[in-house]
Design a protein around this motif. Structure first.
Motif, PDB file in Angstrom:
ATOM      1  N   SER A  11     -22.100  32.130  35.970  1.00  0.00           N
ATOM      2  CA  SER A  11     -22.010  33.503  35.420  1.00  0.00           C
ATOM      3  C   SER A  11     -20.751  33.698  34.603  1.00  0.00           C
ATOM      4  O   SER A  11     -19.872  32.858  34.573  1.00  0.00           O
ATOM      5  CB  SER A  11     -22.056  34.512  36.559  1.00  0.00           C
ATOM      6  OG  SER A  11     -21.010  34.248  37.465  1.00  0.00           O
ATOM      7  N   SER A  31     -40.884  35.759  36.533  1.00  0.00           N
ATOM      8  CA  SER A  31     -39.425  35.683  36.459  1.00  0.00           C
ATOM      9  C   SER A  31     -38.924  34.918  35.236  1.00  0.00           C
ATOM     10  O   SER A  31     -37.756  35.063  34.853  1.00  0.00           O
ATOM     11  CB  SER A  31     -38.872  35.036  37.726  1.00  0.00           C
ATOM     12  OG  SER A  31     -39.412  33.735  37.900  1.00  0.00           O
ATOM     13  N   LYS A  91     -34.162  27.932  49.700  1.00  0.00           N
ATOM     14  CA  LYS A  91     -35.367  28.663  49.291  1.00  0.00           C
ATOM     15  C   LYS A  91     -36.541  27.713  49.176  1.00  0.00           C
ATOM     16  O   LYS A  91     -36.364  26.499  49.041  1.00  0.00           O
ATOM     17  CB  LYS A  91     -35.135  29.382  47.962  1.00  0.00           C
ATOM     18  CG  LYS A  91     -34.144  30.528  48.036  1.00  0.00           C
ATOM     19  CD  LYS A  91     -34.128  31.306  46.750  1.00  0.00           C
ATOM     20  CE  LYS A  91     -33.210  32.512  46.840  1.00  0.00           C
ATOM     21  NZ  LYS A  91     -33.195  33.308  45.571  1.00  0.00           N
ATOM     22  N   LYS A 106     -30.133  32.442  33.348  1.00  0.00           N
ATOM     23  CA  LYS A 106     -29.420  33.330  34.261  1.00  0.00           C
ATOM     24  C   LYS A 106     -28.939  32.529  35.471  1.00  0.00           C
ATOM     25  O   LYS A 106     -29.531  31.490  35.802  1.00  0.00           O
ATOM     26  CB  LYS A 106     -30.356  34.436  34.743  1.00  0.00           C
ATOM     27  CG  LYS A 106     -31.005  35.246  33.642  1.00  0.00           C
ATOM     28  CD  LYS A 106     -32.016  36.223  34.215  1.00  0.00           C
ATOM     29  CE  LYS A 106     -32.702  37.020  33.125  1.00  0.00           C
ATOM     30  NZ  LYS A 106     -33.698  37.984  33.675  1.00  0.00           N
ATOM     31  N   PRO A 107     -27.931  33.003  36.170  1.00  0.00           N
ATOM     32  CA  PRO A 107     -27.486  32.290  37.376  1.00  0.00           C
ATOM     33  C   PRO A 107     -28.616  32.095  38.387  1.00  0.00           C
ATOM     34  O   PRO A 107     -28.646  31.063  39.083  1.00  0.00           O
ATOM     35  CB  PRO A 107     -26.387  33.198  37.927  1.00  0.00           C
ATOM     36  CG  PRO A 107     -25.830  33.870  36.712  1.00  0.00           C
ATOM     37  CD  PRO A 107     -27.014  34.097  35.817  1.00  0.00           C
ATOM     38  N   GLU A 108     -29.543  33.025  38.458  1.00  0.00           N
ATOM     39  CA  GLU A 108     -30.649  32.898  39.415  1.00  0.00           C
ATOM     40  C   GLU A 108     -31.655  31.831  39.012  1.00  0.00           C
ATOM     41  O   GLU A 108     -32.573  31.535  39.780  1.00  0.00           O
ATOM     42  CB  GLU A 108     -31.358  34.244  39.617  1.00  0.00           C
ATOM     43  CG  GLU A 108     -31.762  34.949  38.352  1.00  0.00           C
ATOM     44  CD  GLU A 108     -30.747  35.995  37.910  1.00  0.00           C
ATOM     45  OE1 GLU A 108     -29.533  35.717  37.958  1.00  0.00           O
ATOM     46  OE2 GLU A 108     -31.191  37.090  37.496  1.00  0.00           O
ATOM     47  N   ASP A 109     -31.493  31.236  37.844  1.00  0.00           N
ATOM     48  CA  ASP A 109     -32.329  30.101  37.452  1.00  0.00           C
ATOM     49  C   ASP A 109     -31.799  28.782  38.020  1.00  0.00           C
ATOM     50  O   ASP A 109     -32.447  27.742  37.881  1.00  0.00           O
ATOM     51  CB  ASP A 109     -32.405  29.986  35.927  1.00  0.00           C
ATOM     52  CG  ASP A 109     -33.114  31.155  35.282  1.00  0.00           C
ATOM     53  OD1 ASP A 109     -32.625  31.641  34.245  1.00  0.00           O
ATOM     54  OD2 ASP A 109     -34.163  31.583  35.813  1.00  0.00           O
ATOM     55  N   THR A 110     -30.649  28.827  38.652  1.00  0.00           N
ATOM     56  CA  THR A 110     -30.070  27.626  39.247  1.00  0.00           C
ATOM     57  C   THR A 110     -30.995  27.061  40.316  1.00  0.00           C
ATOM     58  O   THR A 110     -31.396  27.771  41.248  1.00  0.00           O
ATOM     59  CB  THR A 110     -28.701  27.944  39.865  1.00  0.00           C
ATOM     60  OG1 THR A 110     -27.795  28.316  38.816  1.00  0.00           O
ATOM     61  CG2 THR A 110     -28.151  26.753  40.621  1.00  0.00           C
ATOM     62  N   ALA A 141     -34.401  26.358  44.748  1.00  0.00           N
ATOM     63  CA  ALA A 141     -32.994  26.698  44.910  1.00  0.00           C
ATOM     64  C   ALA A 141     -32.580  26.418  46.353  1.00  0.00           C
ATOM     65  O   ALA A 141     -33.432  26.345  47.244  1.00  0.00           O
ATOM     66  CB  ALA A 141     -32.781  28.164  44.564  1.00  0.00           C
TER      67      ALA A 141
END
Length: 122
Positions: free
Chosen positions: A122, A63, A43, A87-91, A40
Motif C-alpha cells: 500500500s 472482486s 484464506k 490493490k493490497p487485497e490482491d496479494t 491469500a
C-alpha cells in the motif's frame, strides 16, 4: 501428463500492473478450459477468472471484474492474466488450472500449477 507452470509474479505497489503467464505442456492447451485462482494467507483458495477452450468466453470474480483480463494463445500453449489497478487485497499466491469446461469451482479442474506469488504493497 499435463503440466502447468506459472510465472510473472512479484512485488509491486498498489495501482500497478502485472501480467501472469501459465505455460501448458504435455497436451495442447486448446483441449482445456483454463482458470486462475488465488489463495491469500489463512484464506481459502478463490476463483479469479476462467476462459473457454478457444477464448470466446471469459468469466470473472466480482472482486477483479474490470481490473483483470484473462486471455490465451493456444499456438503458444499459454494462458495469461493481465492484472491492472492492483490493490493490497490482491496479494496472494496465484494458480492456473486446466479443466474440461469453464467453472468457478476449483474441484472442476484436473490440473494445477505450483503457483506464483503476487504481493501488492500500500
Amino acid at each position: 501428463q499435463v503440466q502447468l507452470v506459472e510465472s510473472g509474479g512479484g512485488l509491486l505497489q498498489a495501482g500497478g500492473s502485472l501480467r501472469l503467464s501459465c505455460a501448458v505442456s504435455g497436451r495442447s492447451s486448446a483441449w482445456y478450459a483454463m482458470g486462475w485462482f488465488r489463495q491469500a494467507p489463512a484464506k481459502e483458495r478463490e476463483f479469479v477468472a476462467t476462459i473457454t477452450q478457444r477464448g470466446a468466453s471469459t468469466y470473472y470474480a466480482d472482486s477483479v471484474k474490470g481490473r483483470f483480463t484473462i486471455s490465451r494463445d493456444n499456438a503458444r500453449n499459454t494462458v495469461f492474466l493481465q492484472m491492472d489497478s492492483l490493490k493490497p487485497e490482491d496479494t496472494a499466491v496465484y494458480y492456473c488450472a486446466a479443466g474440461n469446461s469453464p467453472s468457478y469451482a476449483s474441484r472442476d479442474y484436473n490440473y494445477w500449477g505450483q503457483g506464483t506469488q503476487v504481493t501488492v504493497s500500500s
